[in-house]
Each structure stands twice: as C-alpha cells, then as structure tokens.
Design a protein around this motif. Structure first.
Motif, PDB file in Angstrom:
ATOM      1  N   SER A  85       0.895  -1.204   0.191  1.00 26.46           N
ATOM      2  CA  SER A  85       0.053   0.033  -0.267  1.00 26.46           C
ATOM      3  C   SER A  85       0.845   1.256  -0.029  1.00 26.46           C
TER       4      SER A  85
ATOM      5  N   GLY B 150      -0.058   4.305   1.102  1.00 29.51           N
ATOM      6  CA  GLY B 150      -0.465   5.211   2.333  1.00 29.51           C
ATOM      7  C   GLY B 150      -0.941   6.504   1.752  1.00 29.51           C
TER       8      GLY B 150
ATOM      9  N   LYS C  96      -5.034   2.365  -2.753  1.00 30.92           N
ATOM     10  CA  LYS C  96      -4.455   1.405  -1.589  1.00 30.92           C
ATOM     11  C   LYS C  96      -5.564   0.677  -1.004  1.00 30.92           C
TER      12      LYS C  96
ATOM     13  N   LEU D 180       4.226   1.935   6.866  1.00 30.52           N
ATOM     14  CA  LEU D 180       3.501   2.270   5.608  1.00 30.52           C
ATOM     15  C   LEU D 180       4.268   1.523   4.464  1.00 30.52           C
TER      16      LEU D 180
ATOM     17  N   GLY E 180      -1.625   0.283   5.373  1.00 31.73           N
ATOM     18  CA  GLY E 180      -2.437   1.563   5.159  1.00 31.73           C
ATOM     19  C   GLY E 180      -3.621   1.881   6.258  1.00 31.73           C
TER      20      GLY E 180
END
Length: 531
Positions: free
Chosen positions: A203, A205, A221, A377, A382
């Motif tokens: 992800s 973020g 994400k 992250l 996320g």
C-alpha cells in the motif's frame, strides 16, 4: 532510502528502513542526537539562532552541549512546534534585523535535520514520512507541505502520530487497540481497528508529494488499519515544566528564567525515578544559591491543581464514546499502547492503570514507536482515517450581533470523502459582482487551548468550555471571493452551488458551479490556496 521523522515538541527522532535486514533502524545523528544512554537516538527539539539573516542556526544536542539553554537568551528556542501555524498573541523577537517567527524556527530545525542526515548518511531521501499530532490544524499541515517542496525527497507522506503508534508496536493479530501518546506538547488518544497484518498487501498510504508535484487525489491503496475515534489536547510535559518552575520560583521569591525552567524539567525527570528530587539554582545576579527540592507527592498535588487528570479523563471518555457509537465497547479493547516522555511520570502510569487491566497495557516503546510505526507504511500497511476537526462557513448572527460558524463537514467524517457536501448561495444585493465566503476549520471544544507568548516563553491557557478555536482558511485579500458573477447577481434566486470534499491528505477542496450559466467557475481547488 526511506526515512521517517517524528518531529516532537521536546524531542524528535529519525528512523530508516534497512532493506538488508528488512527492519527499521533508529538513527544516531552526530551533533543532533543525544548519542549516549538508552535514548541515544533522541534529538532535542532545540534551536540556537546564530544569524537570522543568513539562516545560520545550531540544533539538537549541540545546543545543550554548548549551554545555550541555561541562560536568558533571545536566540534560544524551545517548544517552537506549538507556535507553528498559530496566531500567537505577544511580541516575537527581532534578530539581526528581522522578526523571527515560530514557523521559521521550525523550518530551520527540520531543514537542519534533513541536511545533516543527507551529509552523514550519504543516501538520497527518496521517501520521507512525517508524523503530525491529532489536534494539528490544516495550517500546520500546509506549513509542512510548503517546506516539503524545498526538500529533495521524491515521495513524502503524512501520518497522525497515534495511528503510527498503533502500527509501531508490531501487533500482527487483528483487534482494537487504544493508543495513548503523552508527549511534550500534546496528549493524543486514538482507537484503531487493526486487521490481520500478516496477510496485508502492499500500500502507498497517504501521498503528499511525488517528485516535484504535490498530490491532490486519493492514492490507490487497500485499507488495513481503520481509525474509529481520536482526541487531542494541547497539553504535555512542557506544561508540567512550566507549572513546576512557577511553583519553585514563587516559593523562593524568584523570577522564572530559562535556567529555572531547565532545572524544573530535570526535577521532573528525577521524580520519575525516585520519590524525591533536588537541584541547585545559582542566581548570577544576586550571587545566591537556592535549593530546589520537590517530592512526588508535591508533583501529584501540582498536577491536581491544574486539572491535569480531569482533562485526560475528558479526552479518554471522548474517544471511548466514539468507539461506542460504532459498536466497540471498552471491554473489547485488546491492548493499550502507551508512548511519550510524559508517560514515564508515575502518576500518569497510575492514572492509566485505573482504567485498564495492567496485562493489556504495553509501554516498552515510549519514544521510538511513532517513527517505527510510520515506516510500517512501507510494509504494506495502510490507514483509513477520520477528521478530528470539522469545517464550517462564517455567517452573521443577527441575534447576537456577531459572526458565527455554520458546520458543513463534521468532525469524525472518514476521508477521503466518497461524495461532496453541497450548499447553494445567492446574491444579496442588486448588481452584485461576486460572492464571498469565509471557510474555516473548526477546532474541538474538548479542552480548547490557546497558545500565547509570555516574554520569551510559549505558554498555554485553557479556554472556557463554550469556546472553540477556529482557523479561517481563506480570510485574506483575494481569497474570500469564490465566484465572480457575470452577468451581475440579483437577490431572490440561488446563483451558485458550492461542493466541499476532503481529499486523502485531509485538505479541504471546493468546486463552484454557476447555476445561471451551468458553468464550473472553480474545480477541485484547495481552500488554503484560493486566490
């Protein structure tokens, strides 16, 4: 190389992701970090200005090593994070022919951290994550975003500090955790639903910057951690230092100085380790020495006099009620994660144990959890967050003969918003050339606090319960007008539709449509950038 910075009121810390070990490392930056002891990686958030016109400063541990914090010195700055993005009543110092603001001091401090980091590490800052307090206003985040453009990092992200803590305690199992962050300048609480992180996918973020371009759209994400509630207070260890310094000097008939403040801070740290503490104060004017002695019992009484624990309990109740509104009871909290230097005070620890089973309390990462969590992250974690502050528009209250604020987006709203909020406006005068609208970020009424300047020290005071802080976002020349009317407006009909929504970076954006012409006059523009 990816880095995370926890910029704190009292101390800051830098963490780096090590691709070889696949772990986060805390950095000991020569000249900035303490460099020894259990907290060797802590960087005191201190600045000594050598030449303001040339932007030449000293920062971190060097300021302590050279003793600049122990004298009455207009060039020495501490607790400056509290003054960033805030209108400060009082007189700011003039150094080297220019007024020095706390925004400037904060920018100098962070720039010094980044420049020293690049020089000592020899790595490029291709990714940087910065953490922010729960109660930070958009003006603070805008301040960060403006300075991000001057840094060389290709990608910059922002993350709320207590949410970072939830990610930084390495809990792989799903469940609800409560974060308590007792820092030097703020107290933050967050209730976070953690999913099973062992099966998380990659992800990005919350992106603030990619390359040389600021991002204004949600990043792609998968949500892994969901924030259920949060609360923040401008209250922390620096307030306790001020209260303690005032009590000590008043008892001896002395005037508070930078040195008495420093001695009070040292006494507070002593009292976290023993029942009694003592420091000696030498007055270089009268050439007399004074014994500053204090006990834990006295400190507990002092905290009670300033309603310290009552304010903590109000914030805790607020965040627990937010959880209850979503079906989460207090008994369902599986872990309480405690961080921050103020959490080391025994009275604070006792207060936490009043509310939660000791087996659920984890406090073994008081300083590093925020920076380490921010780097999570990069490991596919996320966050789906919620607004702490709401947004509103200013109107004229005829009954009270003053301006008021009408909420348009409430606190607690998840972001990025799926759908915008709309209002319609009309002209109030014949041949009206434009429509103006003042938009503000509405502070919480929870322990509303004002920051002010008393001499050379930043102080705080609690506002009455019926007041709250409002930060106007566009109350300046050229920004209040959101629609130029052509043809000119006339009373009696709706003329424009205004759509508000909050993006993935928590920035408020606006679209304006002329209903008469069926034309978009402004599209998806950040309110703080209206012109």
């Amino acid at each position: 190389m990816p880095y995370a910075i926890d910029f704190g009121t009292t101390n800051s810390i830098i963490a780096r992701w090590n691709p070889a070990t696949q772990q986060a490392d805390l950095l000991n930056v020569a000249g900035l970090s303490q460099g020894k002891g259990a907290n060797a990686s802590l960087i005191p958030s201190l600045v000594q200005v050598e030449d303001a016109s040339q932007q030449k400063i000293w920062a971190g541990q060097t300021v302590l090593d050279r003793g600049w914090n122990s004298s009455n010195n207009q060039r020495f700055f501490r607790n400056f994070k509290r003054g960033i993005g805030v209108e400060i009543p009082g007189f700011l110092p003039e150094l080297d022919g220019q007024i020095v603001t706390f925004d400037q001091v904060g920018a100098w401090f962070l720039t010094e951290l980044l420049q020293t980091l690049q020089a000592t590490e020899g790595n490029s800052l291709d990714r940087l994550i910065l953490t922010v307090p729960v109660d930070s206003f958009e003006t603070y985040r805008r301040w960060l975003s403006l300075h991000c453009q001057a840094w060389s990092a290709e990608q910059i992200q922002l993350l709320d500090e207590p949410t970072a803590v939830a990610l930084g305690y390495d809990r792989a199992e799903a469940g609800v955790v409560l974060v308590m962050d007792f820092g030097g300048g703020t107290v933050d609480f967050a209730l976070v639903q953690l999913p099973d992180l062992s099966s998380a996918s990659k992800s990005q973020g919350f992106l603030l910057k990619w390359g040389d371009r600021l991002m204004g759209k949600p990043t792609e994400k998968k949500t892994l951690a969901r924030v259920l509630g949060k609360a923040g207070l401008i209250l922390g260890g620096s307030d306790i230092d001020q209260w303690l310094a005032a009590d000590l000097t008043q008892a001896q008939g002395l005037t508070p100085t930078a040195l008495t403040h420093r001695l009070a801070e040292r006494l507070k740290i002593q009292l976290s380790q023993s029942d009694h503490g003592s420091e000696v104060y030498f007055d270089d004017r009268s050439l007399e020495s004074y014994d500053f002695s204090y006990s834990r019992a006295q400190l507990n009484t002092l905290l009670g006099q300033h309603q310290f624990f009552e304010r903590l309990e109000t914030a805790l109740d607020h965040v627990l009620r937010q959880g209850e509104s979503q079906g989460i009871e207090k008994t369902q909290i599986e872990a309480v994660l405690v961080v921050g230097g103020t959490s080391q005070i025994p009275a604070v620890q006792d207060w936490i144990h009043r509310f939660f089973d000791p087996t659920k309390i984890f406090a073994d990462r008081p300083f590093e959890a925020i920076a380490l969590g921010a780097l999570k992250l990069l490991q596919g974690q996320g966050v789906q967050d919620i607004l702490y502050h709401g947004y509103g528009v200013r109107y004229w209250n005829r009954r009270q003969n003053c301006h008021g604020w009408h909420p348009i987006i409430p606190g607690g709203q998840a972001y990025p918003m799926a759908e915008p909020v709309e209002i319609t406006l009309g002209a109030s005068l014949d041949n009206q050339p434009n429509i103006e609208l003042i938009i503000g970020e509405l502070g919480s009424t929870l322990g509303a606090t004002e920051v002010y300047l008393d001499g050379d020290r930043l102080m705080t005071r609690t506002l009455t319960s019926d007041k709250f802080i409002v930060h106007p976002l566009n109350d300046r020349a050229g920004a209040r007008s959101i629609a130029k009317l052509d043809p000119l407006g006339a009373p009696g009909n709706d003329r424009i539709r205004v759509q508000f929504w909050v993006d993935s970076e928590r920035f408020l954006r606006v679209t304006v449509i002329d209903l008469l012409l069926d034309k978009i006059l402004m599209k998806n523009q950040r309110v703080v950038q209206l012109s």
